[in-house]
Design a protein around this motif. Sequence first.
Motif, PDB file in Angstrom:
ATOM      1  N   ALA A 140      18.093 -11.219 -10.716  1.00 15.92           N
ATOM      2  CA  ALA A 140      18.078 -10.538 -11.327  1.00 15.92           C
ATOM      3  C   ALA A 140      19.814  -9.962 -10.539  1.00 15.92           C
ATOM      4  N   ALA A 141      21.085 -10.599 -10.341  1.00 13.95           N
ATOM      5  CA  ALA A 141      22.219 -10.174  -9.630  1.00 13.95           C
ATOM      6  C   ALA A 141      22.803 -10.145 -10.742  1.00 13.95           C
ATOM      7  N   GLU A 142      23.864  -9.742 -11.223  1.00  6.53           N
ATOM      8  CA  GLU A 142      24.559 -10.128 -12.191  1.00  6.53           C
ATOM      9  C   GLU A 142      25.321 -10.866 -12.360  1.00  6.53           C
ATOM     10  N   GLY A 143      24.679 -11.314 -14.336  1.00  5.39           N
ATOM     11  CA  GLY A 143      26.001 -12.721 -14.132  1.00  5.39           C
ATOM     12  C   GLY A 143      25.241 -14.132 -14.141  1.00  5.39           C
ATOM     13  N   SER A 144      23.627 -13.755 -13.237  1.00  4.30           N
ATOM     14  CA  SER A 144      23.033 -14.672 -12.266  1.00  4.30           C
ATOM     15  C   SER A 144      22.633 -15.427 -13.811  1.00  4.30           C
ATOM     16  N   LYS A 145      21.046 -16.586 -14.156  1.00  6.25           N
ATOM     17  CA  LYS A 145      20.688 -16.940 -14.605  1.00  6.25           C
ATOM     18  C   LYS A 145      18.382 -17.132 -14.354  1.00  6.25           C
ATOM     19  N   LEU A 146      18.333 -16.360 -12.924  1.00  7.22           N
ATOM     20  CA  LEU A 146      17.339 -15.864 -12.996  1.00  7.22           C
ATOM     21  C   LEU A 146      17.248 -14.685 -12.617  1.00  7.22           C
ATOM     22  N   THR A 147      15.729 -15.124 -13.830  1.00  5.61           N
ATOM     23  CA  THR A 147      15.596 -13.233 -13.776  1.00  5.61           C
ATOM     24  C   THR A 147      14.253 -12.895 -13.125  1.00  5.61           C
ATOM     25  N   LEU A 148      13.792 -11.608 -13.039  1.00  6.60           N
ATOM     26  CA  LEU A 148      13.123 -11.197 -11.951  1.00  6.60           C
ATOM     27  C   LEU A 148      12.598 -10.019 -12.778  1.00  6.60           C
ATOM     28  N   ASN A 149      11.634 -10.129 -13.202  1.00  2.00           N
ATOM     29  CA  ASN A 149      11.190  -8.835 -14.256  1.00  2.00           C
ATOM     30  C   ASN A 149       9.926  -8.309 -13.920  1.00  2.00           C
ATOM     31  N   LEU A 150      10.140  -6.894 -14.246  1.00  6.35           N
ATOM     32  CA  LEU A 150       8.690  -6.168 -12.805  1.00  6.35           C
ATOM     33  C   LEU A 150       7.747  -5.555 -14.200  1.00  6.35           C
ATOM     34  N   VAL A 151       5.986  -5.984 -13.998  1.00  4.21           N
ATOM     35  CA  VAL A 151       5.575  -5.187 -14.817  1.00  4.21           C
ATOM     36  C   VAL A 151       4.439  -4.140 -14.592  1.00  4.21           C
ATOM     37  N   TYR A 152       4.143  -3.152 -15.516  1.00  5.82           N
ATOM     38  CA  TYR A 152       3.630  -1.638 -14.951  1.00  5.82           C
ATOM     39  C   TYR A 152       2.018  -1.277 -15.849  1.00  5.82           C
ATOM     40  N   ASN A 153       1.380  -1.519 -15.276  1.00  2.53           N
ATOM     41  CA  ASN A 153       0.301  -0.981 -16.046  1.00  2.53           C
ATOM     42  C   ASN A 153      -0.634   0.624 -15.991  1.00  2.53           C
ATOM     43  N   PRO A 154      -0.527   1.810 -16.768  1.00  2.00           N
ATOM     44  CA  PRO A 154      -0.577   2.729 -16.712  1.00  2.00           C
ATOM     45  C   PRO A 154      -2.577   2.899 -15.922  1.00  2.00           C
ATOM     46  N   GLN A 155      -2.416   3.794 -14.980  1.00  2.00           N
ATOM     47  CA  GLN A 155      -4.145   4.376 -14.026  1.00  2.00           C
ATOM     48  C   GLN A 155      -4.720   4.897 -15.204  1.00  2.00           C
ATOM     49  N   GLY A 156      -5.771   4.928 -15.053  1.00  7.67           N
ATOM     50  CA  GLY A 156      -6.578   5.766 -16.131  1.00  7.67           C
ATOM     51  C   GLY A 156      -6.662   5.791 -17.281  1.00  7.67           C
ATOM     52  N   ILE A 157      -7.399   6.387 -18.404  1.00  5.49           N
ATOM     53  CA  ILE A 157      -7.064   6.615 -19.874  1.00  5.49           C
ATOM     54  C   ILE A 157      -5.890   6.962 -20.593  1.00  5.49           C
ATOM     55  N   ASN A 158      -4.866   6.467 -20.076  1.00 11.58           N
ATOM     56  CA  ASN A 158      -3.758   6.866 -20.766  1.00 11.58           C
ATOM     57  C   ASN A 158      -3.088   5.794 -20.682  1.00 11.58           C
TER      58      ASN A 158
END
Length: 328
Positions: free
Chosen positions: A163-181
Amino acid sequence: MRNMLPLLKKTDFPAIKRARMHTLQVNLGYLCNQTCFHCHVNAGPNRKELMDEANINLLIQLMEVSGIKTLDLTGGAPEMNPHFRKLVLAARKLKINVIDRCNLTILQEPGYAWLAEFLADNKVEVAASLPCYLEDNVNAQRGDGVFQTSIEGIKKLNALGYAAEGSKLTLNLVYNPQGINLPPSQQELETAYKKELLHRYDIHFNELFTITNQPIARFGSTLVSKGLFDEYMALLKDNFQQANVKGVMCRTLISIDWQGYVYDCDFNQMLGLPAPIEGEEKLHIAQLIAQEELETTLHQGLAGQPITIMDHCYACTAGQGSSCGGAL
Ligand code: SF4
Ligand code: SF4
């Protein structure tokens, strides 16, 4: 866990067919260093189900003949499979992009000191679940101490250039909601995550993927036991967006379980609904490679083959849409 099939079976979700396949998603087994409350495969340190070397070798053969572009590895903790490195190295040799669905805490486990550098050396894309930027919320869902260990894991990856600027190494984060939303706007939440994580912990990531909860497995059972299943299904159906249908991930991937059987997606895998490719009831990757007529089909990227749909498919098309790569 409750069998959700009877509740999902009678569906009016529109029929969908495969486009050209570009992704192979593989569940390497249910062994994991964590035991998250919401885990949809009930993974944990005592699970014994792991893909064996014979199936790993078949996957490598499949990658060689299918022309896929991406190998997406999941589990459990996929890195705990003893053949993880063999599979990743084979894919990278074929110039296939590899995604590791990493729980971050595994990077700090005894015996895994090699992992972060191995991922960086092989330019493996990391997709890591971090359901909130607040410590208490993450620990409540994923276990005591998980948040702090996850932050340490991200710092380790950042130090290697992820995730450094110009880097080819990718780190993505994943979010899922709590409850019925449904998840909030992916773009707005990504902005908030970036600001908070930088300010609080001085850490960086590339993109945030928001994923809608599927009404299956433990989440589905919880909805039923709390009497909220119908309400959640109504939310998914009321927010159906026709434009998302063409982008659902099952059109361009196949999902393989730890025993080597083929599914349309990870959710159908968890429901025990095999892919209806070439009319087979339960297709093994060995058949995909060996059968002459299927080999022809494989070279065409499975385009035109049917996909098994049920009511849970509405989770993929509601609102901004949802897939393993986030909003559609
Ligand atoms: S880290 Fe992932 S696979 Fe492991 S228990 Fe948690 S949700 Fe399940
Ligand atoms: S649940 Fe699976 S089969 Fe249904 S639309 Fe989503 S990705 Fe496709």
